[in-house]
Write an enzyme that holds these catalytic residues in place. Structure first.
Site, PDB file in Angstrom:
ATOM      1  N   LYS A  69     -16.521 -18.976   2.071  1.00  0.00           N
ATOM      2  CA  LYS A  69     -17.918 -19.014   2.568  1.00  0.00           C
ATOM      3  C   LYS A  69     -18.647 -18.570   1.342  1.00  0.00           C
ATOM      4  CE  LYS A  69     -17.890 -18.620   7.272  1.00  0.00           C
ATOM      5  NZ  LYS A  69     -18.054 -17.555   8.502  1.00  0.00           N
ATOM      6  N   ARG A  85       0.735  -1.267  -0.030  1.00  0.00           N
ATOM      7  CA  ARG A  85      -0.176  -0.214  -0.003  1.00  0.00           C
ATOM      8  C   ARG A  85       0.862   1.351   0.009  1.00  0.00           C
ATOM      9  NH1 ARG A  85      -5.613  -1.717   3.517  1.00  0.00           N
ATOM     10  NH2 ARG A  85      -6.469  -2.771   2.056  1.00  0.00           N
ATOM     11  N   GLY A  97      -7.469  -9.622  -0.047  1.00  0.00           N
ATOM     12  CA  GLY A  97      -6.317  -9.790   0.882  1.00  0.00           C
ATOM     13  C   GLY A  97      -5.888 -11.169   0.650  1.00  0.00           C
ATOM     14  N   GLY A 113     -11.937  -5.171   1.088  1.00  0.00           N
ATOM     15  CA  GLY A 113     -13.454  -5.028   1.365  1.00  0.00           C
ATOM     16  C   GLY A 113     -13.890  -3.999   0.110  1.00  0.00           C
TER      17      GLY A 113
HETATM   18  C1  3PG Z   1      -8.941  -2.181   4.315  1.00  0.00           C
HETATM   19  O1  3PG Z   1      -7.841  -2.574   5.005  1.00  0.00           O
HETATM   20  O2  3PG Z   1      -9.646  -2.842   3.901  1.00  0.00           O
HETATM   21  C2  3PG Z   1      -9.187  -0.771   4.524  1.00  0.00           C
HETATM   22  O3  3PG Z   1      -8.190   0.026   5.013  1.00  0.00           O
HETATM   23  C3  3PG Z   1     -10.570  -0.408   5.350  1.00  0.00           C
HETATM   24  O4  3PG Z   1     -10.283  -0.851   6.544  1.00  0.00           O
HETATM   25  P1  3PG Z   1     -11.670  -0.927   7.456  1.00  0.00           P
HETATM   26  O5  3PG Z   1     -12.021  -2.436   7.183  1.00  0.00           O
HETATM   27  O6  3PG Z   1     -11.127  -0.975   8.962  1.00  0.00           O
HETATM   28  O7  3PG Z   1     -12.279   0.030   7.234  1.00  0.00           O
END
Ligand code: 3PG
Ligand code: MG
Length: 396
Positions: free
Chosen positions: A198, A37, A355, A378
């Site tokens: 899942k 990142r 991830g 996410g």
């Molecule tokens: C992530 O790591 O997916 C983003 O930085 C968002 O983080 P969060 O899920 O804590 O909002």
């Protein structure tokens, strides 16, 4: 896709640029375990700094829930960012008010400062207008380079975009362009590989994808649910018995939409998920009662790679086996290598994200060989679900 303004043609020299980055890097035992990142953020920071902007970087880090949590300070991350950039980076003890204002005031053209964790203030996650205004006060223009936080409608990702002239940074731009090419206006046929544990967490995503892609490869433990829903005996395998109806519904929708769904035809099974356990490769109809499916088998890999050979675009989220425990990484590795090869030859435009997916591709040694790897977890999933991301919408 929402139209957005890029940094092209913006005069930033002498301007205070409030740059929303995602400095939420993975940390284990106090050490940053992955610099991706930070590395991917560098082009935007360098460009702004080289053009004479005063660069004020803000970000959240972890989930301190509106309180000052010392272990969640961005101070060490700002040091790492300075090292990755190869430039001096200052640090402000707070992201708003006097500490932030003084740090900004001390900046010369081209200087870079990182502000303390925005989530130390409850107003951040509440998208509180007063907190957004205190942030906005620090800049003349706002640049959002945090695609990976764009699914959050927070003050620093959304609220502030309405208070200052707002632009997409180079990383945000790259993410949006790559994702647009993959699903909004792709070269067809388009394939998707979706794996992971899942069905329940990826239900919306699967529902959206079957309406958009020509081929959907389902792997990972999620495939077991689809198989079981069709009456295949999956032994002790991980699966969601409560999701059979949903799984059948997705298959029916795929059929209607003309999306071919490829489920495993064979599997690598073992008595338990453990490194070095004895394994067997069996046809999918012959999974023993006392065994669990831990990877897709070689016949499935062959079917997948053969189908992918005809695809022009690929979106990949989730490994197809328990890749963290060899030998159950074999199929994910083999498919990753085939994707890398097709991408390298120019036949395939491949986009991967999430991830686990990034770890799996790195493990397979092909992370650099994809056309595009998203920095988002996410946010990538919500984009695959077809949702509008508030941080992106606010740039429109
Ligand atoms: C992530 O790591 O997916 C983003 O930085 C968002 O983080 P969060 O899920 O804590 O909002
Ligand atoms: Mg997170």
């Amino acid at each position: 896709m929402t139209p957005f303004r890029t940094l092209d043609g913006v005069t930033v020299a002498g301007q205070r640029v409030l740059l929303r980055a995602d400095l939420n890097v993975p940390v284990r035992d106090g050490k940053i375990t992955d610099l991706m990142r930070l590395e991917r953020l560098c082009p935007t920071i360098r460009e702004l700094s080289d053009k004479g902007a005063r660069v004020i970087v803000c970000s959240h880090f972890d989930r301190p829930k509106g309180k000052r949590v010392p272990e969640m300070s961005l101070a060490p991350v700002s040091v790492a960012l300075g090292q990755v950039l190869g430039r001096k980076v200052r640090f402000a003890e707070d992201c708003v008010d006097i500490p932030a204002e003084q740090a900004v005031m001390a900046l010369q053209d081209g200087d870079i400062a990182v502000l303390e964790n925005t989530r130390f203030h409850a107003g951040e996650e509440k998208n509180d207008p007063d907190f957004a205004a205190r942030l906005a006060k620090l800049g003349d223009i706002y640049v959002n380079d945090a695609f990976s936080a764009a699914h959050r409608a927070h003050a620093s990702t959304e609220g502030v975009a309405h208070l200052l002239p707002a632009y997409a940074g180079r990383l945000m731009q790259a993410e949006l362009e790559a994702l647009g090419k993959a699903l909004d206006h792709p070269a067809r046929p388009v394939a998707a590989i979706v794996g992971g544990a899942k069905v329940s967490t990826k239900l919306e995503l699967l529902g959206n994808l079957v309406g958009k892609v020509d081929l959907l490869v389902v792997g990972g433990a999620m495939a077991n649910t689809f198989l079981a829903a069709q009456g295949v005996a999956v032994g002790k395998s991980l699966q969601e018995a409560g999701m059979h109806g949903e799984a059948r519904d997705i298959l029916a929708r795929a059929k209607q939409a003309g999306c071919e769904v490829l489920l495993p035809v064979d599997a690598v099974v073992a008595g338990e998920l453990k490194a070095g356990v004895p394994t067997r490769t069996v046809a999918i109809a012959a999974v023993p009662d006392d065994a669990m499916i831990l990877d897709v088998g070689p016949a499935t890999v062959q079917a997948v790679t053969q189908k992918l050979a005809g695809a022009k675009t690929l979106v990949w989220n989730g490994p197809v086996g328990a890749f963290e425990t060899p030998p159950f990484d074999a199929a994910t590795n083999a498919i990753a290598q085939a994707v890398a090869y097709a991408t390298g030859g120019g036949a395939l435009m491949s986009v991967a994200g999430g991830g686990d997916t990034v770890s799996a591709l790195r493990h397979a040694g092909v992370l650099e060989k994809m056309s595009y790897v998203s920095t988002a977890g996410g946010a990538f999933l919500e984009w695959l679900e077809g949702k509008t991301l508030p941080g992106v919408a606010a740039l429109g």
